[in-house]
Scaffold this active site. Structure first.
Site, mmCIF file in Angstrom:
data_model
loop_
_atom_site.group_PDB
_atom_site.id
_atom_site.type_symbol
_atom_site.label_atom_id
_atom_site.label_comp_id
_atom_site.label_asym_id
_atom_site.label_seq_id
_atom_site.Cartn_x
_atom_site.Cartn_y
_atom_site.Cartn_z
ATOM 1 N N ASP A 198 0.854 -1.175 0.000
ATOM 2 C CA ASP A 198 0.000 0.000 0.000
ATOM 3 C C ASP A 198 0.899 1.238 0.000
ATOM 4 O OD1 ASP A 198 -2.913 1.083 0.489
ATOM 5 O OD2 ASP A 198 -1.742 2.002 2.092
ATOM 6 N N HIS A 208 -6.980 -6.164 -1.306
ATOM 7 C CA HIS A 208 -5.928 -5.161 -1.087
ATOM 8 C C HIS A 208 -4.910 -5.547 -0.018
ATOM 9 C CE1 HIS A 208 -4.054 -1.270 -1.148
ATOM 10 N NE2 HIS A 208 -4.316 -1.059 0.126
#
Length: 331
Positions: A106, A308
């Site tokens: 991320d 994610h």
């Protein structure tokens, strides 16, 4: 700097560039430095410590500036990518090492990619999880996000001082539960954009699904661990991480002269096929990004059904990809 045992993982604080950073470490050998994203901490790497340490590496996960148990500078201006790269380079020195392999997820991925690009002398190799290298070495300008998704796009929503800060800290258990669930491959499939967009008159969390039960990869104990990590900063628990978003446009200005500069060290890219980041980038654009900006790409790994939270949702596969990359670097 006394170490506190936590199982086989040791915890301590190190001062880097005038900021007190919390690190968790295990093992001995070549340094592998793990960089988390939003809204996470060192704990997001919990599954990678033991396997990498057992393979002969010194594994260090840091709470990056503003997050969890690390110090939170007050000024928004203290969270540019150049500050974050400075933290990584300073941390390598503070740990008594000359070089490291960087692994970022991320927001940690742009930090890792940018550090590898600017300081290849310090970086043996770089692995990015979820976020690929992007031409500006940061995230796209907010004007592009507004044009594509509107003012409710979460990165735009985060720009309003104090708003998301107060919302996310109101009930940290709810915050982590909904953010982690709706960003994962286990969220409901609606066929609509997977980007977080705040509806008119809503908060971010209003628009995120509440899981009937947590997915198999996420437990109540995991959520408690995140809540405990963030408790130190009280009402400002999420402000440090949000300040990273508040420097998106500034990063583009500061790094404009480096537009298109490729990553010059061996690289690995790992992402899930249900990740909201990768599903927003057309495959041909992704292929060109990796071809032009990561010319020494060793391997691209796509994880089916994974969203994610790459290394948490698919820990065994991510760890094996990292070990394979490390073996490649070690010859």
């Amino acid at each position: 700097m006394t170490k506190q045992a936590y199982g086989r993982i040791a915890h301590r604080h190190v001062e880097v560039n005038g900021v007190r950073l919390h690190v968790a470490e295990q093992g001995e050998g070549p340094l592998v430095l793990l960089l988390h994203g939003f809204p996470e901490s060192w704990y997001s790497w919990r599954h990678q410590f033991a396997p990498l340490a057992e393979a002969g590496y010194r594994v260090v996960a840091v709470d990056q500036r503003g997050y969890a148990r690390s110090e939170q500078p007050a000024s928004v201006d203290s969270y540019t990518l150049l500050h974050l790269v400075g933290d990584v380079t300073g941390l390598i020195r503070a740990l008594g090492e000359e070089r490291a392999v960087l692994v970022g997820h991320d927001w940690g991925a742009p930090v890792a990619w940018t550090t590898a690009t600017l300081r290849p002398d310090l970086v043996r190799g770089v692995a990015g999880l979820s976020v690929p290298p992007v031409p500006t070495l940061g995230l796209p300008p907010l004007a592009q996000a507004r044009e594509r998704f509107g003012d409710g796009f979460y990165q735009v929503y985060f720009q309003r001082p104090g708003v998301a800060d107060a919302e996310l800290v109101r009930d940290p258990h709810l915050t982590f539960r909904r953010l982690l669930y709706t960003g994962s491959g286990d969220r409901p499939r609606t066929g609509e954009s997977r980007a977080w967009v705040v509806g008119e008159g809503q908060t971010l969390l209003d628009g995120l699904a509440e899981p009937e039960k947590l997915p198999a990869w996420l437990s109540e104990a995991d959520i408690e661990a995140y809540v405990a990590d963030y408790a130190e900063h009280g009402e400002r628990a999420f402000t440090g991480g949000l300040n990273w978003y508040r420097n998106i446009d500034r990063n583009n200005e500061l790094l404009a002269g480096l537009f298109g500069l490729p990553v010059g060290v061996p690289a690995l890219y790992v992402a899930g096929d249900q990740d909201m980041v990768t599903t927003l980038i057309p495959e041909e654009a992704m292929r060109q990004l990796l071809q032009h900006l990561a010319p020494k790409l060793y391997r691209r790994v796509t994880l089916p059904g994974v969203g994610h939270w790459t290394q948490q949702e698919s820990p065994a596969e991510v760890t094996e990809a990292l070990l394979d990359f490390l073996r490649h670097l070690d010859g």
